[in-house]
Design an enzyme around this catalytic site. Structure first.
Site, PDB file in Angstrom:
ATOM      1  N   CYS A  61     -12.776 -28.499   7.781  1.00 38.47           N
ATOM      2  CA  CYS A  61     -11.581 -27.688   7.525  1.00 38.47           C
ATOM      3  C   CYS A  61     -10.330 -28.552   7.436  1.00 38.47           C
ATOM      4  O   CYS A  61     -10.170 -29.520   8.195  1.00 38.47           O
ATOM      5  CB  CYS A  61     -11.419 -26.640   8.617  1.00 38.47           C
TER       6      CYS A  61
ATOM      7  N   ASP B  72       0.844  -1.185   0.000  1.00 37.47           N
ATOM      8  CA  ASP B  72       0.000   0.000   0.000  1.00 37.47           C
ATOM      9  C   ASP B  72       0.885   1.242   0.000  1.00 37.47           C
ATOM     10  O   ASP B  72       2.103   1.154   0.151  1.00 37.47           O
ATOM     11  CB  ASP B  72      -0.975  -0.024   1.170  1.00 37.47           C
ATOM     12  N   SER B  73       0.268   2.399  -0.163  1.00 39.40           N
ATOM     13  CA  SER B  73       1.057   3.605  -0.395  1.00 39.40           C
ATOM     14  C   SER B  73       1.545   4.276   0.875  1.00 39.40           C
ATOM     15  O   SER B  73       2.436   5.125   0.831  1.00 39.40           O
ATOM     16  CB  SER B  73       0.217   4.616  -1.175  1.00 39.40           C
ATOM     17  N   GLY B  74       0.952   3.935   2.018  1.00 40.31           N
ATOM     18  CA  GLY B  74       1.289   4.599   3.273  1.00 40.31           C
ATOM     19  C   GLY B  74       0.307   5.686   3.656  1.00 40.31           C
ATOM     20  O   GLY B  74       0.302   6.145   4.793  1.00 40.31           O
ATOM     21  N   GLY B  75      -0.549   6.091   2.730  1.00 43.43           N
ATOM     22  CA  GLY B  75      -1.452   7.207   2.996  1.00 43.43           C
ATOM     23  C   GLY B  75      -2.428   6.954   4.131  1.00 43.43           C
ATOM     24  O   GLY B  75      -2.625   7.808   4.998  1.00 43.43           O
ATOM     25  N   PHE B  76      -3.047   5.776   4.139  1.00 40.30           N
ATOM     26  CA  PHE B  76      -4.046   5.494   5.170  1.00 40.30           C
ATOM     27  C   PHE B  76      -3.415   5.488   6.556  1.00 40.30           C
ATOM     28  O   PHE B  76      -3.963   6.037   7.513  1.00 40.30           O
ATOM     29  CB  PHE B  76      -4.731   4.157   4.889  1.00 40.30           C
TER      30      PHE B  76
ATOM     31  N   CYS C   5      -7.628 -27.851  12.946  1.00 37.17           N
ATOM     32  CA  CYS C   5      -8.820 -28.699  12.897  1.00 37.17           C
ATOM     33  C   CYS C   5      -8.466 -30.173  12.727  1.00 37.17           C
ATOM     34  O   CYS C   5      -9.163 -31.045  13.248  1.00 37.17           O
ATOM     35  CB  CYS C   5      -9.724 -28.246  11.754  1.00 37.17           C
TER      36      CYS C   5
ATOM     37  N   GLY D  65     -11.173   4.294   0.390  1.00 34.53           N
ATOM     38  CA  GLY D  65     -12.051   5.122   1.192  1.00 34.53           C
ATOM     39  C   GLY D  65     -13.294   4.439   1.703  1.00 34.53           C
ATOM     40  O   GLY D  65     -14.218   5.108   2.168  1.00 34.53           O
TER      41      GLY D  65
ATOM     42  N   HIS E  53      -5.811 -21.438  11.000  1.00 35.80           N
ATOM     43  CA  HIS E  53      -7.192 -21.823  10.687  1.00 35.80           C
ATOM     44  C   HIS E  53      -7.916 -20.698   9.960  1.00 35.80           C
ATOM     45  O   HIS E  53      -8.560 -20.919   8.929  1.00 35.80           O
ATOM     46  CB  HIS E  53      -7.967 -22.184  11.951  1.00 35.80           C
TER      47      HIS E  53
ATOM     48  N   CYS F 227      -7.149 -27.395   7.853  1.00 36.00           N
ATOM     49  CA  CYS F 227      -5.986 -26.783   8.517  1.00 36.00           C
ATOM     50  C   CYS F 227      -5.485 -27.660   9.666  1.00 36.00           C
ATOM     51  O   CYS F 227      -6.218 -28.509  10.187  1.00 36.00           O
ATOM     52  CB  CYS F 227      -6.339 -25.384   9.025  1.00 36.00           C
TER      53      CYS F 227
ATOM     54  N   ASP G 111      -2.321   8.410  -1.823  1.00 35.88           N
ATOM     55  CA  ASP G 111      -3.600   9.100  -1.817  1.00 35.88           C
ATOM     56  C   ASP G 111      -3.953   9.551  -0.415  1.00 35.88           C
ATOM     57  O   ASP G 111      -3.298   9.176   0.554  1.00 35.88           O
ATOM     58  CB  ASP G 111      -4.710   8.193  -2.365  1.00 35.88           C
TER      59      ASP G 111
ATOM     60  N   GLN H  71     -11.395   7.460  -5.217  1.00 35.18           N
ATOM     61  CA  GLN H  71     -11.920   8.043  -3.992  1.00 35.18           C
ATOM     62  C   GLN H  71     -13.242   8.741  -4.306  1.00 35.18           C
ATOM     63  O   GLN H  71     -13.724   8.694  -5.435  1.00 35.18           O
ATOM     64  CB  GLN H  71     -10.902   9.014  -3.386  1.00 35.18           C
TER      65      GLN H  71
ATOM     66  N   ASP I   9      -7.999  -7.258   0.920  1.00 34.62           N
ATOM     67  CA  ASP I   9      -7.040  -7.544   1.990  1.00 34.62           C
ATOM     68  C   ASP I   9      -7.659  -7.111   3.305  1.00 34.62           C
ATOM     69  O   ASP I   9      -8.519  -6.235   3.346  1.00 34.62           O
ATOM     70  CB  ASP I   9      -5.734  -6.771   1.775  1.00 34.62           C
TER      71      ASP I   9
END
Length: 375
Positions: A304, A92-96, A309, A216, A335, A306, A146, A189, A266
């Site tokens: 499941c 990600d860009s770091g903005g958030f 489980c 956003g 899991h 994993c 952004d 946005q 994500d």
């Protein structure tokens, strides 16, 4: 070097199934990207993350630029080598994070200056610096820098913020340059406003990107408002490019986003919840800390695959969580990530076989049943 590309292989309504091809491997879409904030998916080994079915991880520009620094990671061979993950990485860009974590931040046309949440040191991120950091990290998919305003906000604030982000998108595109095998995504946005989202989408397409994100959202507006926005926002983006909904989310958020034409997502939720004893299953959420599990020899989820489980009882998982043993975070995260990746595979299969509506109905029905009865 192999070019970055996206090919749709099927569609059911607005839901799409396809493949993003990169020099480091293919990404099956719809795709869920586990979050490796500080060059690690917490409580997981990279090979274990891959075993869950993940094709790509997300790294965090803000955290990595502060510690251990992008320059150090570059000297050590790049982020893939540094964290022992040879498949694709999106950063990600770091903005958030600047907006949500940094102290004493100041926003200007040039960029953002802020103090680190770690040690108070002063830093600046501009679109050019964000592109430089992500180049040093060596990520396969780079996000534009952004601004992400908190919702709710008035229309004037949303419009001003969106247009600043579009100017920053153009600067990000220029600074990214020509990097064969690497992709740059623009970020739409505009809050919940259809006209601002359309203006943003048009501006991004005029600049030209390898993929497009819906930014956003998932910032406190609620699921109904998010879905209402996605009903039009995804359609405003190019049909032939990947569409990425940032920071989402809960299982039903993901299903609803895929239904509306989203290809990538994500969220920290599956790993963070694993560390706090919240477990996602086909029958809804299980809180392993509850006393009802203390004598239960059954697995979390019989369907499941994993290790938690397959090899351990609810009673054991309850015990190690209550005892604050490290293996609890490991097993419950494994899991949850497996559940999320199996969810994505089920959706890919359902879309390819044009039975997404039936699958979605069964998904919601299963969750509505609730957990198995206590012994």
């Amino acid at each position: 070097m192999q070019a970055f590309s996206f090919a749709k292989t099927g569609k059911d309504g607005k839901a799409r199934v396809g493949v993003i091809s990169t020099p480091r491997g293919d990404i099956r879409t719809p795709a869920f990207m586990p979050v490796g904030t500080a060059a690690t998916v917490k409580a997981m080994m990279p090979g274990s993350v891959r075993e869950t079915g993940a094709d790509i991880l997300l790294g965090n520009t803000y955290h990595l630029m502060l510690r251990p620094t992008a320059e150090r990671i570059d000297r050590l061979g790049g982020l893939h080598r540094f964290m022992n993950w040879e498949r694709p990485i999106l950063t990600d860009s770091g903005g958030f994070q600047v907006m949500s974590l940094a102290a004493l931040r100041k926003l200007t046309e040039q960029g953002v200056t802020f103090k680190s949440h770690i040690d108070g040191s002063k830093h600046e991120i501009t679109p050019e610096r964000s592109m430089e950091i992500q180049r040093l990290l060596g990520s396969d998919i780079v996000m534009c820098f952004d601004e992400c305003p908190a919702l709710p906000a008035d229309r004037a604030t949303i419009a001003s913020s969106m247009r600043l982000s579009m100017r920053w998108a153009a600067r990000s595109r220029d600074a990214f340059g020509y990097r064969p095998g690497h992709a740059l995504f623009g970020i739409q946005q505009g809050g919940l406003e259809e006209d601002f989202r359309a203006e943003s989408a048009a501006a991004l397409q005029d600049i030209g990107f390898d993929g497009y994100a819906v930014g956003g959202l998932a910032v406190g507006e609620g699921q109904e408002a998010m879905f209402g926005c996605l009903d039009f926002a995804a359609d405003q983006l190019p049909e032939d490019k990947p569409r990425y909904l940032m920071g989402v989310g809960k299982p039903d958020d993901i299903v609803g986003a895929v239904k509306r034409g989203i290809d990538m997502m994500d969220c920290v939720l599956p790993s963070r919840s694993g560390r706090t004893g919240q477990v996602f299953t086909r029958r809804g959420v299980v809180n392993i800390k509850n006393a009802r599990h203390a004598d239960d020899p059954r697995p979390l989820d019989e369907a499941c695959r994993c290790p938690a489980c397959a090899n351990y009882s609810r009673a054991y998982l309850h015990h190690v969580f209550r005892s604050q043993e490290i293996i609890s975070s490991m097993l419950l995260t494994w899991h949850n990530l497996t559940y999320y990746q199996d969810l994505m595979q089920e959706m890919r299969d359902a879309i390819a076989e044009t039975r997404f509506a039936q699958w979605e109905a069964a998904f919601h029905a299963g969750r509505a049943e609730g957990d198995i009865e206590p012994l």
